[in-house]
Design a protein around this motif. Structure first.
Motif, mmCIF file in Angstrom:
data_model
loop_
_atom_site.group_PDB
_atom_site.id
_atom_site.type_symbol
_atom_site.label_atom_id
_atom_site.label_comp_id
_atom_site.label_asym_id
_atom_site.label_seq_id
_atom_site.Cartn_x
_atom_site.Cartn_y
_atom_site.Cartn_z
ATOM 1 N N SER A 40 0.820 -1.216 0.000
ATOM 2 C CA SER A 40 0.000 0.000 0.000
ATOM 3 C C SER A 40 0.857 1.271 0.000
ATOM 4 O O SER A 40 0.577 2.205 -0.751
ATOM 5 C CB SER A 40 -0.982 0.001 1.170
ATOM 6 O OG SER A 40 -0.321 0.032 2.412
ATOM 7 N N GLU A 69 -7.188 5.904 -1.569
ATOM 8 C CA GLU A 69 -7.454 4.581 -0.983
ATOM 9 C C GLU A 69 -6.174 3.916 -0.485
ATOM 10 O O GLU A 69 -6.151 3.343 0.612
ATOM 11 C CB GLU A 69 -8.125 3.677 -2.016
ATOM 12 C CG GLU A 69 -9.548 4.045 -2.328
ATOM 13 C CD GLU A 69 -10.132 3.221 -3.472
ATOM 14 O OE1 GLU A 69 -9.504 2.220 -3.878
ATOM 15 O OE2 GLU A 69 -11.206 3.590 -3.960
ATOM 16 N N ASP A 72 -4.907 5.727 2.639
ATOM 17 C CA ASP A 72 -5.729 5.402 3.801
ATOM 18 C C ASP A 72 -5.444 3.982 4.279
ATOM 19 O O ASP A 72 -5.387 3.724 5.485
ATOM 20 C CB ASP A 72 -7.213 5.578 3.458
ATOM 21 C CG ASP A 72 -8.087 5.446 4.688
ATOM 22 O OD1 ASP A 72 -7.881 6.208 5.653
ATOM 23 O OD2 ASP A 72 -8.964 4.561 4.697
ATOM 24 N N GLU A 73 -5.256 3.059 3.345
ATOM 25 C CA GLU A 73 -4.908 1.691 3.734
ATOM 26 C C GLU A 73 -3.561 1.666 4.467
ATOM 27 O O GLU A 73 -3.393 0.954 5.462
ATOM 28 C CB GLU A 73 -4.843 0.774 2.510
ATOM 29 C CG GLU A 73 -4.492 -0.651 2.882
ATOM 30 C CD GLU A 73 -4.423 -1.601 1.693
ATOM 31 O OE1 GLU A 73 -3.769 -2.644 1.854
ATOM 32 O OE2 GLU A 73 -5.011 -1.314 0.643
ATOM 33 N N THR A 74 -2.628 2.470 4.009
ATOM 34 C CA THR A 74 -1.323 2.543 4.670
ATOM 35 C C THR A 74 -1.478 3.052 6.101
ATOM 36 O O THR A 74 -0.845 2.523 7.028
ATOM 37 C CB THR A 74 -0.369 3.441 3.865
ATOM 38 O OG1 THR A 74 -0.231 2.907 2.546
ATOM 39 C CG2 THR A 74 0.994 3.532 4.527
ATOM 40 N N ALA A 75 -2.330 4.058 6.295
ATOM 41 C CA ALA A 75 -2.591 4.562 7.650
ATOM 42 C C ALA A 75 -3.152 3.445 8.530
ATOM 43 O O ALA A 75 -2.778 3.320 9.702
ATOM 44 C CB ALA A 75 -3.552 5.745 7.590
ATOM 45 N N TYR A 76 -4.019 2.629 7.957
ATOM 46 C CA TYR A 76 -4.581 1.484 8.689
ATOM 47 C C TYR A 76 -3.463 0.541 9.139
ATOM 48 O O TYR A 76 -3.416 0.119 10.300
ATOM 49 C CB TYR A 76 -5.591 0.744 7.801
ATOM 50 C CG TYR A 76 -6.005 -0.591 8.366
ATOM 51 C CD1 TYR A 76 -6.971 -0.673 9.362
ATOM 52 C CD2 TYR A 76 -5.421 -1.773 7.918
ATOM 53 C CE1 TYR A 76 -7.347 -1.904 9.892
ATOM 54 C CE2 TYR A 76 -5.801 -3.005 8.444
ATOM 55 C CZ TYR A 76 -6.758 -3.065 9.424
ATOM 56 O OH TYR A 76 -7.121 -4.275 9.946
ATOM 57 N N TRP A 77 -2.569 0.194 8.221
ATOM 58 C CA TRP A 77 -1.496 -0.747 8.577
ATOM 59 C C TRP A 77 -0.560 -0.160 9.626
ATOM 60 O O TRP A 77 -0.046 -0.877 10.481
ATOM 61 C CB TRP A 77 -0.736 -1.197 7.330
ATOM 62 C CG TRP A 77 -1.563 -2.133 6.516
ATOM 63 C CD1 TRP A 77 -2.072 -1.921 5.265
ATOM 64 C CD2 TRP A 77 -2.024 -3.439 6.903
ATOM 65 N NE1 TRP A 77 -2.823 -3.007 4.867
ATOM 66 C CE2 TRP A 77 -2.806 -3.948 5.843
ATOM 67 C CE3 TRP A 77 -1.860 -4.221 8.040
ATOM 68 C CZ2 TRP A 77 -3.412 -5.205 5.893
ATOM 69 C CZ3 TRP A 77 -2.457 -5.467 8.090
ATOM 70 C CH2 TRP A 77 -3.223 -5.950 7.026
ATOM 71 N N GLU A 79 -1.541 1.751 12.031
ATOM 72 C CA GLU A 79 -2.278 1.525 13.278
ATOM 73 C C GLU A 79 -2.123 0.076 13.744
ATOM 74 O O GLU A 79 -1.913 -0.180 14.934
ATOM 75 C CB GLU A 79 -3.765 1.836 13.076
ATOM 76 C CG GLU A 79 -4.077 3.292 12.858
ATOM 77 C CD GLU A 79 -5.522 3.530 12.443
ATOM 78 O OE1 GLU A 79 -6.362 2.606 12.588
ATOM 79 O OE2 GLU A 79 -5.812 4.643 11.967
ATOM 80 N N ILE A 80 -2.215 -0.863 12.825
ATOM 81 C CA ILE A 80 -2.057 -2.287 13.163
ATOM 82 C C ILE A 80 -0.662 -2.549 13.718
ATOM 83 O O ILE A 80 -0.505 -3.275 14.712
ATOM 84 C CB ILE A 80 -2.337 -3.178 11.928
ATOM 85 C CG1 ILE A 80 -3.811 -3.110 11.517
ATOM 86 C CG2 ILE A 80 -1.885 -4.621 12.165
ATOM 87 C CD1 ILE A 80 -4.782 -3.663 12.543
ATOM 88 N N LYS A 96 3.077 8.296 10.593
ATOM 89 C CA LYS A 96 1.640 8.538 10.751
ATOM 90 C C LYS A 96 1.302 9.987 10.411
ATOM 91 O O LYS A 96 0.301 10.257 9.729
ATOM 92 C CB LYS A 96 1.182 8.180 12.163
ATOM 93 C CG LYS A 96 1.145 6.672 12.375
ATOM 94 C CD LYS A 96 0.921 6.187 13.781
ATOM 95 C CE LYS A 96 0.171 7.009 14.720
ATOM 96 N NZ LYS A 96 0.061 6.423 16.065
ATOM 97 N N ASN A 100 -1.016 11.071 7.081
ATOM 98 C CA ASN A 100 -2.217 11.885 7.300
ATOM 99 C C ASN A 100 -2.162 13.176 6.490
ATOM 100 O O ASN A 100 -3.176 13.609 5.937
ATOM 101 C CB ASN A 100 -2.433 12.162 8.780
ATOM 102 C CG ASN A 100 -2.885 10.927 9.526
ATOM 103 O OD1 ASN A 100 -3.555 10.066 8.977
ATOM 104 N ND2 ASN A 100 -2.514 10.826 10.792
#
Length: 121
Positions: A40, A69, A72-77, A79-80, A96, A100
């Motif tokens: 991503s 997209e 945003d997916e990278t931001a999700y990862w 967080e994970i 992060k 953003n």
């Protein structure tokens, strides 16, 4: 920000994610997450390059939505990675913040182009 600067910034972000993943432990979980975030994060810059070759305003908007997209997916990862304990929050703060900011700029660009396109109708 112009295209050249945004290309540079997205590439630098991808390189920073590569360096970050080199700190991961050698576990199955880390391998899976590393694969996903690299896909991503590197896709953000690669897809932005496609945006720069857009053939119309509609094409530009559609390609920028892909960039949005992927960012945003990278931001999700990220967080994970933090919440799973793969890396400490302090190690991720800069990434992060950058992702953003990139998402915000992409969204603003899509809105501006969409508004201008609608005014032309």
């Amino acid at each position: 920000m112009n295209q050249i600067e945004f290309k540079r910034r997205t590439k630098q972000f991808g390189l920073a994610v590569i360096r970050m993943t080199e700190k991961f432990p050698e576990t199955r979980l880390a391998w899976v997450v590393k694969d996903q975030i690299l896909r991503s994060a590197l896709s953000v810059g690669a897809n932005y390059r496609a945006v720069c070759r857009a053939k119309s305003d509609k094409d530009f908007i559609n390609k920028m939505r892909i960039v949005e997209e992927e960012a945003d997916e990278t931001a999700y990862w990220l967080e994970i990675i933090e919440e799973s304990g793969l890396l400490r929050a302090e190690e991720l703060d800069g990434l992060k913040k950058e992702i953003n900011e990139l998402v915000s700029m992409v969204v603003a660009s899509i809105r501006t182009k969409s508004t201008n396109l609608n005014k032309e109708r």
